[in-house]
Design a protein around this motif. Structure first.
Motif, PDB file in Angstrom:
ATOM      1  N   VAL A   1       0.693  -1.143   0.020  1.00 51.14           N
ATOM      2  CA  VAL A   1      -0.124  -0.125   0.051  1.00 51.14           C
ATOM      3  C   VAL A   1       0.869   1.086   0.057  1.00 51.14           C
ATOM      4  N   ASN A   2       2.113   1.306   0.640  1.00 51.09           N
ATOM      5  CA  ASN A   2       2.939   2.420   0.606  1.00 51.09           C
ATOM      6  C   ASN A   2       3.137   3.089  -0.699  1.00 51.09           C
ATOM      7  N   PRO A   3       3.516   2.409  -1.623  1.00 50.80           N
ATOM      8  CA  PRO A   3       3.611   3.104  -2.884  1.00 50.80           C
ATOM      9  C   PRO A   3       2.511   3.557  -3.610  1.00 50.80           C
ATOM     10  N   LEU A   4       1.359   3.151  -3.221  1.00 49.63           N
ATOM     11  CA  LEU A   4       0.089   3.618  -3.726  1.00 49.63           C
ATOM     12  C   LEU A   4      -0.238   5.126  -2.949  1.00 49.63           C
ATOM     13  N   ILE A   5       0.080   5.057  -1.639  1.00 48.52           N
ATOM     14  CA  ILE A   5      -0.157   6.329  -0.948  1.00 48.52           C
ATOM     15  C   ILE A   5       0.933   7.545  -1.178  1.00 48.52           C
ATOM     16  N   TYR A   6       2.144   6.940  -1.284  1.00 45.86           N
ATOM     17  CA  TYR A   6       3.385   7.936  -1.282  1.00 45.86           C
ATOM     18  C   TYR A   6       3.782   8.204  -2.528  1.00 45.86           C
ATOM     19  N   ALA A   7       3.230   7.407  -3.617  1.00 46.98           N
ATOM     20  CA  ALA A   7       3.928   7.624  -4.963  1.00 46.98           C
ATOM     21  C   ALA A   7       2.597   7.922  -6.151  1.00 46.98           C
ATOM     22  N   LEU A   8       1.630   6.943  -5.907  1.00 46.79           N
ATOM     23  CA  LEU A   8       0.623   6.946  -6.935  1.00 46.79           C
ATOM     24  C   LEU A   8      -0.249   8.364  -6.901  1.00 46.79           C
ATOM     25  N   LEU A   9      -0.019   8.936  -5.660  1.00 50.93           N
ATOM     26  CA  LEU A   9      -0.830  10.157  -5.699  1.00 50.93           C
ATOM     27  C   LEU A   9      -0.182  11.430  -6.466  1.00 50.93           C
ATOM     28  N   TYR A  10       1.121  11.235  -6.836  1.00 47.39           N
ATOM     29  CA  TYR A  10       1.920  12.152  -7.414  1.00 47.39           C
ATOM     30  C   TYR A  10       1.808  12.122  -8.753  1.00 47.39           C
ATOM     31  N   PRO A  11       1.461  13.211  -9.506  1.00 43.15           N
ATOM     32  CA  PRO A  11       1.324  13.051 -11.075  1.00 43.15           C
ATOM     33  C   PRO A  11       2.885  12.748 -11.657  1.00 43.15           C
ATOM     34  N   TRP A  12       3.607  13.107 -11.188  1.00 46.00           N
ATOM     35  CA  TRP A  12       5.068  12.678 -11.715  1.00 46.00           C
ATOM     36  C   TRP A  12       5.343  11.153 -11.875  1.00 46.00           C
ATOM     37  N   PHE A  13       4.733  10.392 -10.936  1.00 50.34           N
ATOM     38  CA  PHE A  13       4.783   9.034 -10.928  1.00 50.34           C
ATOM     39  C   PHE A  13       4.122   8.442 -12.254  1.00 50.34           C
ATOM     40  N   ARG A  14       2.910   8.852 -12.438  1.00 54.06           N
ATOM     41  CA  ARG A  14       2.136   8.520 -13.670  1.00 54.06           C
ATOM     42  C   ARG A  14       3.071   8.963 -14.829  1.00 54.06           C
ATOM     43  N   LYS A  15       3.562   9.747 -14.902  1.00 56.90           N
ATOM     44  CA  LYS A  15       4.411  10.315 -16.045  1.00 56.90           C
ATOM     45  C   LYS A  15       5.583   9.368 -16.236  1.00 56.90           C
ATOM     46  N   ALA A  16       6.283   9.036 -15.158  1.00 55.02           N
ATOM     47  CA  ALA A  16       7.367   8.308 -15.200  1.00 55.02           C
ATOM     48  C   ALA A  16       7.020   6.663 -15.530  1.00 55.02           C
ATOM     49  N   ILE A  17       5.813   6.347 -15.031  1.00 49.05           N
ATOM     50  CA  ILE A  17       5.676   4.902 -15.466  1.00 49.05           C
ATOM     51  C   ILE A  17       5.347   4.739 -16.941  1.00 49.05           C
ATOM     52  N   LYS A  18       4.617   5.707 -17.503  1.00 43.56           N
ATOM     53  CA  LYS A  18       4.585   5.833 -18.945  1.00 43.56           C
ATOM     54  C   LYS A  18       6.086   5.689 -19.804  1.00 43.56           C
ATOM     55  N   LEU A  19       7.190   6.428 -18.992  1.00 45.40           N
ATOM     56  CA  LEU A  19       8.164   6.236 -19.805  1.00 45.40           C
ATOM     57  C   LEU A  19       8.961   5.158 -19.574  1.00 45.40           C
ATOM     58  N   ILE A  20       8.712   4.797 -18.343  1.00 41.21           N
ATOM     59  CA  ILE A  20       9.414   3.274 -18.341  1.00 41.21           C
ATOM     60  C   ILE A  20       8.768   1.886 -19.019  1.00 41.21           C
ATOM     61  N   LEU A  21       7.350   2.078 -19.032  1.00 39.57           N
ATOM     62  CA  LEU A  21       6.863   1.010 -19.592  1.00 39.57           C
ATOM     63  C   LEU A  21       7.061   0.986 -21.274  1.00 39.57           C
ATOM     64  N   THR A  22       7.026   2.205 -21.692  1.00 40.42           N
ATOM     65  CA  THR A  22       7.215   2.329 -23.145  1.00 40.42           C
ATOM     66  C   THR A  22       8.914   2.349 -23.612  1.00 40.42           C
ATOM     67  N   LEU A  23       9.479   1.944 -22.324  1.00 43.12           N
ATOM     68  CA  LEU A  23      11.020   1.819 -22.770  1.00 43.12           C
ATOM     69  C   LEU A  23      11.839   2.996 -23.224  1.00 43.12           C
ATOM     70  N   ARG A  24      11.017   4.302 -23.127  1.00 44.13           N
ATOM     71  CA  ARG A  24      11.624   5.624 -23.463  1.00 44.13           C
ATOM     72  C   ARG A  24      12.836   6.003 -22.496  1.00 44.13           C
ATOM     73  N   ILE A  25      12.831   5.417 -21.568  1.00 42.31           N
ATOM     74  CA  ILE A  25      14.212   5.513 -20.523  1.00 42.31           C
ATOM     75  C   ILE A  25      15.278   5.026 -21.006  1.00 42.31           C
ATOM     76  N   LEU A  26      15.099   4.149 -22.134  1.00 41.67           N
ATOM     77  CA  LEU A  26      16.377   3.777 -22.817  1.00 41.67           C
ATOM     78  C   LEU A  26      17.063   4.686 -23.820  1.00 41.67           C
ATOM     79  N   GLN A  27      16.156   5.684 -24.054  1.00 42.26           N
ATOM     80  CA  GLN A  27      16.897   6.600 -25.248  1.00 42.26           C
ATOM     81  C   GLN A  27      17.690   7.630 -24.537  1.00 42.26           C
ATOM     82  N   PRO A  28      18.830   8.139 -25.422  1.00 43.85           N
ATOM     83  CA  PRO A  28      19.774   9.044 -24.726  1.00 43.85           C
ATOM     84  C   PRO A  28      19.370  10.242 -24.074  1.00 43.85           C
ATOM     85  N   HIS A  29      19.890  10.658 -22.778  1.00 45.22           N
ATOM     86  CA  HIS A  29      19.387  11.694 -22.154  1.00 45.22           C
ATOM     87  C   HIS A  29      17.811  11.848 -21.754  1.00 45.22           C
ATOM     88  N   SER A  30      17.401  10.546 -21.549  1.00 46.27           N
ATOM     89  CA  SER A  30      16.021  10.475 -21.062  1.00 46.27           C
ATOM     90  C   SER A  30      16.087  10.790 -19.675  1.00 46.27           C
TER      91      SER A  30
END
Length: 329
Positions: free
Chosen positions: A294-323
């Motif tokens: 539950v901790n990550p749901l309370i302390y992270a999922l409530l933050y908009p930046w976490f949702r943005k980061a998830i999209k970049l991670i799941l779409t593998l865009r974090i593997l791009q240069p300077h990501s």
């Protein structure tokens, strides 16, 4: 010697002193193992996403997020190691990993849970300083000071639980009545001390600080409301929404903490020893373990930046240069 054919099923058929094994229907056993795998995988995945997000993106490497990162590490270990082993114990009604793991598993579990509690207290202090003393926050709360606080939190957790479980670490089988059992007994004195250090103390600190944060946040919104009322009549609904959001966040944090941990200390409150062989201990133990999910749901999922980061991670865009320099906030 009895075996599974001529007598009750045993945890270790080759030992006369073996404990009896609980045989569940195949459908029920499959359901429990599926549920265990799902909860463990969900806990590991959520906390791993938090760790990758904060570690990778430079914008997220702030003192507050560093606390979230360390909290996610402790919760990740719970989902990766503690949950599967404890789940196997309760489903099979046997301790199969052996004497060494009987000594280490409770110690690791207690350390991770204590570290998780310590991080929540540090997060509440961080939020208190950020809202109640914003002008001096950046000078008081630096990244180095936060890292030192995290190291102290981990060190205190390891040392404290080593003292609480010293007898068990030395003789993990001293309370076992048969082969295939791992019993941890915490005396009433140790349990009472643990009650104050691991429950009453952290709970009091978090409640007091979050209540102070709530009061200050409400007063600040009312000041903003009064200043903008003359030029913008629709400012009042915004203030009310902010008050409801602050109250809801406070309620979630405190309610989840109490729900997951208060029942565990009922034995100490009743003047009894705490034992993991009690019939109700499995429920209390899993309530505490679920806090790591539950901790990550309370302390992270409530933050908009976490949702943005998830999209970049799941779409593998974090593997791009300077990501790592991507704008997340």
């Amino acid at each position: 010697m009895m075996d599974g054919t001529w007598g009750p099923p045993l945890c270790f058929p080759d030992f006369n002193s073996s404990c009896r094994r609980l045989l569940l229907p195949r459908s029920e056993s499959s359901l429990l193992y599926t549920l265990l795998a799902f909860v463990s995988l969900l806990t590991v995945t959520l906390n791993l996403l938090v760790i990758i997000s904060i570690s990778h993106f430079q914008q997220l490497q702030t003192p507050t997020n560093t606390l979230l990162l360390s909290l996610a590490v402790s919760d990740l270990v719970v989902g990766l190691l503690v949950m599967p082993i404890e789940g196997l114990r309760y489903i099979e009604a046997c301790w199969l990993p052996g004497r060494l793991m009987c000594a280490l598993t409770p110690y690791v579990s207690y350390c991770m849970l204590s570290a998780s509690l310590g991080h929540m207290v540090l997060i509440s202090i961080d939020r208190y300083l950020a809202i109640c003393d914003p002008l001096l926050y950046s000078s008081k709360v630096t990244l180095n000071r936060v890292k030192i606080s995290i190291c102290l939190c981990w060190a205190c957790s390891l040392l404290y639980n080593g003292c609480i479980l010293m007898g068990h670490l030395g003789r993990p089988d001293r309370f076992s009545s048969c082969h295939g059992e791992c019993v941890v007994v915490i005396s009433h004195i140790s349990g009472t001390l643990d009650l104050f250090f691991s429950f009453v103390g952290p709970c009091t600190v978090m409640v007091v600080l979050y209540m102070r944060v709530f009061v200050v946040a409400v007063s600040q919104m009312r000041v903003i409301q009064s200043q903008t009322a003359a030029t913008k009549m629709r400012a009042a609904p915004t203030a009310k929404r902010s008050e409801r959001k602050a109250a809801r966040t406070l309620g979630i944090v405190i309610a989840v903490f109490l729900m997951c941990f208060c029942r565990y200390y009922s034995s100490a409150l009743a003047g009894q020893d705490t034992s993991n062989s009690s019939s109700y201990f499995s429920v209390l133990s899993w309530l505490m373990l679920m806090n790591s999910c539950v901790n990550p749901l309370i302390y992270a999922l409530l933050y908009p930046w976490f949702r943005k980061a998830i999209k970049l991670i799941l779409t593998l865009r974090i593997l791009q240069p300077h990501s790592q320099e991507a704008k997340i906030l």
